[in-house]
Design an enzyme around this catalytic site. Sequence first.
Site, PDB file in Angstrom:
ATOM      1  N   GLY A 197      21.993  27.200  38.529  1.00  0.00           N
ATOM      2  CA  GLY A 197      22.879  26.841  37.664  1.00  0.00           C
ATOM      3  C   GLY A 197      23.800  25.773  38.153  1.00  0.00           C
TER       4      GLY A 197
ATOM      5  N   LYS B 292      37.775  33.096  43.899  1.00  0.00           N
ATOM      6  CA  LYS B 292      38.898  33.444  44.434  1.00  0.00           C
ATOM      7  C   LYS B 292      38.546  34.500  45.594  1.00  0.00           C
ATOM      8  CE  LYS B 292      40.900  37.210  41.591  1.00  0.00           C
ATOM      9  NZ  LYS B 292      40.353  38.274  42.598  1.00  0.00           N
TER      10      LYS B 292
ATOM     11  N   LYS C 188      30.328  32.029  31.919  1.00  0.00           N
ATOM     12  CA  LYS C 188      28.807  32.512  31.462  1.00  0.00           C
ATOM     13  C   LYS C 188      28.861  32.935  30.177  1.00  0.00           C
ATOM     14  CE  LYS C 188      29.957  37.203  33.268  1.00  0.00           C
ATOM     15  NZ  LYS C 188      29.320  38.014  34.159  1.00  0.00           N
TER      16      LYS C 188
ATOM     17  N   CYS D 223      36.309  35.807  39.565  1.00  0.00           N
ATOM     18  CA  CYS D 223      36.195  36.630  40.723  1.00  0.00           C
ATOM     19  C   CYS D 223      35.532  35.873  41.928  1.00  0.00           C
ATOM     20  CB  CYS D 223      35.412  37.918  40.320  1.00  0.00           C
ATOM     21  SG  CYS D 223      36.149  39.220  39.242  1.00  0.00           S
TER      22      CYS D 223
ATOM     23  N   GLU E  24      32.047  40.658  33.387  1.00  0.00           N
ATOM     24  CA  GLU E  24      32.608  40.134  32.088  1.00  0.00           C
ATOM     25  C   GLU E  24      31.366  39.768  31.295  1.00  0.00           C
ATOM     26  OE1 GLU E  24      35.255  37.133  32.624  1.00  0.00           O
ATOM     27  OE2 GLU E  24      36.635  38.262  33.970  1.00  0.00           O
TER      28      GLU E  24
ATOM     29  N   PHE F 208      33.477  46.844  39.703  1.00  0.00           N
ATOM     30  CA  PHE F 208      32.316  46.070  40.038  1.00  0.00           C
ATOM     31  C   PHE F 208      31.778  45.521  38.231  1.00  0.00           C
ATOM     32  CE2 PHE F 208      32.628  48.536  43.712  1.00  0.00           C
ATOM     33  CZ  PHE F 208      32.423  47.576  44.656  1.00  0.00           C
ATOM     34  N   LEU F 209      32.552  45.783  37.404  1.00  0.00           N
ATOM     35  CA  LEU F 209      31.915  45.230  36.075  1.00  0.00           C
ATOM     36  C   LEU F 209      31.863  43.930  35.931  1.00  0.00           C
ATOM     37  CD1 LEU F 209      34.699  43.949  34.319  1.00  0.00           C
ATOM     38  CD2 LEU F 209      35.495  46.324  34.183  1.00  0.00           C
TER      39      LEU F 209
ATOM     40  N   ARG G 100      38.165  30.838  33.296  1.00  0.00           N
ATOM     41  CA  ARG G 100      38.659  30.502  34.907  1.00  0.00           C
ATOM     42  C   ARG G 100      37.839  30.000  35.676  1.00  0.00           C
ATOM     43  NH1 ARG G 100      41.929  36.269  35.476  1.00  0.00           N
ATOM     44  NH2 ARG G 100      40.217  36.986  34.101  1.00  0.00           N
TER      45      ARG G 100
HETATM   46  N1  LIG Z   1      37.640  40.102  35.487  1.00  0.00           N
HETATM   47  C1  LIG Z   1      36.634  40.710  36.366  1.00  0.00           C
HETATM   48  O1  LIG Z   1      35.455  40.284  35.822  1.00  0.00           O
HETATM   49  C2  LIG Z   1      36.830  41.535  37.328  1.00  0.00           C
HETATM   50  C3  LIG Z   1      35.868  42.609  37.880  1.00  0.00           C
HETATM   51  C4  LIG Z   1      36.047  43.281  38.942  1.00  0.00           C
HETATM   52  C5  LIG Z   1      37.541  43.072  39.511  1.00  0.00           C
HETATM   53  N2  LIG Z   1      38.386  42.328  38.819  1.00  0.00           N
HETATM   54  C6  LIG Z   1      39.911  42.378  39.705  1.00  0.00           C
HETATM   55  O2  LIG Z   1      40.757  43.228  38.912  1.00  0.00           O
HETATM   56  C7  LIG Z   1      41.847  42.535  39.099  1.00  0.00           C
HETATM   57  C8  LIG Z   1      42.382  42.183  37.404  1.00  0.00           C
HETATM   58  O3  LIG Z   1      41.467  41.120  37.066  1.00  0.00           O
HETATM   59  P1  LIG Z   1      41.449  40.765  35.446  1.00  0.00           P
HETATM   60  O4  LIG Z   1      40.716  39.690  35.195  1.00  0.00           O
HETATM   61  O5  LIG Z   1      41.557  42.025  34.668  1.00  0.00           O
HETATM   62  O6  LIG Z   1      43.173  40.074  35.483  1.00  0.00           O
HETATM   63  P2  LIG Z   1      43.911  39.626  34.297  1.00  0.00           P
HETATM   64  O7  LIG Z   1      44.532  38.391  34.597  1.00  0.00           O
HETATM   65  O8  LIG Z   1      42.834  39.363  33.011  1.00  0.00           O
HETATM   66  O9  LIG Z   1      44.778  40.607  34.019  1.00  0.00           O
HETATM   67  C9  LIG Z   1      45.791  40.922  34.727  1.00  0.00           C
HETATM   68  C10 LIG Z   1      47.150  41.624  33.707  1.00  0.00           C
HETATM   69  O10 LIG Z   1      47.977  42.242  34.449  1.00  0.00           O
HETATM   70  C11 LIG Z   1      49.407  42.135  33.973  1.00  0.00           C
HETATM   71  N3  LIG Z   1      50.094  42.281  35.057  1.00  0.00           N
HETATM   72  C12 LIG Z   1      50.299  41.237  36.081  1.00  0.00           C
HETATM   73  N4  LIG Z   1      51.602  41.716  36.840  1.00  0.00           N
HETATM   74  C13 LIG Z   1      52.140  42.754  35.868  1.00  0.00           C
HETATM   75  C14 LIG Z   1      53.015  43.706  36.404  1.00  0.00           C
HETATM   76  N5  LIG Z   1      53.818  43.628  37.301  1.00  0.00           N
HETATM   77  N6  LIG Z   1      53.122  44.778  35.359  1.00  0.00           N
HETATM   78  C15 LIG Z   1      52.367  45.022  34.349  1.00  0.00           C
HETATM   79  N7  LIG Z   1      51.395  44.164  34.169  1.00  0.00           N
HETATM   80  C16 LIG Z   1      51.160  43.144  34.869  1.00  0.00           C
HETATM   81  C17 LIG Z   1      48.932  40.768  33.431  1.00  0.00           C
HETATM   82  O11 LIG Z   1      49.890  40.360  31.991  1.00  0.00           O
HETATM   83  C18 LIG Z   1      47.762  40.666  32.691  1.00  0.00           C
HETATM   84  O12 LIG Z   1      47.497  41.333  31.403  1.00  0.00           O
HETATM   85  C19 LIG Z   1      41.940  41.304  39.831  1.00  0.00           C
HETATM   86  O13 LIG Z   1      42.221  41.721  41.206  1.00  0.00           O
HETATM   87  C20 LIG Z   1      40.530  41.018  39.814  1.00  0.00           C
HETATM   88  O14 LIG Z   1      39.991  40.308  40.927  1.00  0.00           O
HETATM   89  C21 LIG Z   1      38.253  41.527  37.851  1.00  0.00           C
END
Ligand SMILES: NC(=O)c1ccc[n+]([C@@H]2O[C@H](COP(=O)([O-])OP(=O)(O)OC[C@H]3O[C@@H](n4cnc5c(N)ncnc54)[C@H](O)[C@@H]3O)[C@@H](O)[C@H]2O)c1
Length: 439
Positions: free
Chosen positions: A254, A264, A322, A261, A153, A150-151, A329
């Site tokens: 806004g 999608k 933000k 997040c 960014e 739930f973090l 994205r």
């Molecule tokens: N960004 C957010 O604020 C946030 C918050 C909560 C949950 N999430 C969820 O967490 C997940 C990750 O989000 P993110 O923003 O960190 O994504 P991101 O795209 O920043 O990072 C994903 C990483 O996974 C790596 N990767 C992909 N396939 C791989 C594989 N087969 N083996 C090894 N590495 C691999 C990519 O190279 C990339 O570095 C998503 O499901 C997202 O919905 C994101």
Amino acid sequence: MKVAVVGTGYVGLVVGACLAETGNDVICADQDAAKIDGLRQNRIPIYEPGLEPLVVRNQRDGRLQFVTDVGAAVEQSDVVFIAVGTPPNEDGSADLQHVLDVARIVGRHMNRSKVVITKSTVPVGTAERVRAEIAKHTKTPFHVCSNPEFLKEGAAVEDFMKPDRVIVGVDGAAASEVLGELYAPFVRTGNPIIFMDLASAEMTKYAANAMLATRISFMNQIARLCDAVGADVTLVRKGIGTDRRIGPAFLFPGPGYGGSCFPKDVKALVRSGQEQGVPLDILEAVEAANERQKRVLFEKLERRLGSALRGATVAVWGLAFKAETDDVRDSPALALVEQLLGAGAAARVHDPAALATARRHLGERVTYATTAYDALQGAAALVVVTEWLEYRTPDFERIKRMLSRPLIVDGRNLYDPQRMARLGFTYESIGRPAACASS
Ligand SMILES: NC(=O)c1ccc[n+]([C@@H]2O[C@H](COP(=O)([O-])OP(=O)(O)OC[C@H]3O[C@@H](n4cnc5c(N)ncnc54)[C@H](O)[C@@H]3O)[C@@H](O)[C@H]2O)c1
């Protein structure tokens, strides 16, 4: 504990660094060799306050390693977090290819019993699919958990270190014990770890993001109506936010929600509903309202500039979706820039952290300004899209001297309309009466 975190994006890197900080031996694995190479040299691939010192310190002290060999990381660990991306498919559903790829590798490298945790945001049923994929490749017993993240960014380290709550879906008592121990340092002040079944944990993440997106779209529509009837949404927000049943958070209108997040996750939940024959028409409306909202700044500008917009240069402050992140994205700022270019205007853009990430989307079609004021060179108007601190109290006299028309469109309601009028600006914001130069 020996922990592997697969995927070192916004989530995986924060999770890995924070778990190392509390004394675990963490191996972060990612298929992106350039990213891993940079991290080994303490080059942090994202802008996230407070993250760099954690990476530097824990890497120096040997508790945090970065590797490209996912299988080796799995073999050396008792707990494996899957934190890879789950981007949307064409039909809006979550693409689970990366999650299942990792599950396959985990199965092939299950050299002893492990707890495998989906951290990525994934639809209900994914943990069971992960279990099935692993089980195809090993006879060793293992546990599967769902531990959605739930973090936020921009405050990711703080959120992980001091979570409101931790949601853990488990398949039995042994997994609860491991996750309870891992999270104990983060819940010392009484914030709960809420244990539940796998499906409920997976659903909780989507329900939380869908609720937050709904609040934003709701307030954006109320703001539109305020614009139309001459009410002030700031006062309305205070008026309803003090109702304890409603609460004050997430009521700021806004330019539309963006980021990796909400867009999608709302789409994926709508798709899940369709697959189950359960229409989520509220969320379909939330999404449609957000798409409309992403045009609101352009429409305000167009109304003010009329035919002069074609050929004009517009300064854009803020590209990140933000403040305090470099993530662009689905950013409403990128949508605005596309609308400007489509209308024959030119854009001079500034962002304190997101110029490099934005360049990957916009290429050389806009001019990148190194300072906020540099963006104003030759511009007819200024549009503020992201609420960075440095935009909050700018030098308005300087802005006025630089703009060919003293027009500001403010997507974040940062400035006081009366003051802007006194200073001689035409000032448009979201859901507040427009101000025009009073002299
Ligand atoms: N960004 C957010 O604020 C946030 C918050 C909560 C949950 N999430 C969820 O967490 C997940 C990750 O989000 P993110 O923003 O960190 O994504 P991101 O795209 O920043 O990072 C994903 C990483 O996974 C790596 N990767 C992909 N396939 C791989 C594989 N087969 N083996 C090894 N590495 C691999 C990519 O190279 C990339 O570095 C998503 O499901 C997202 O919905 C994101």
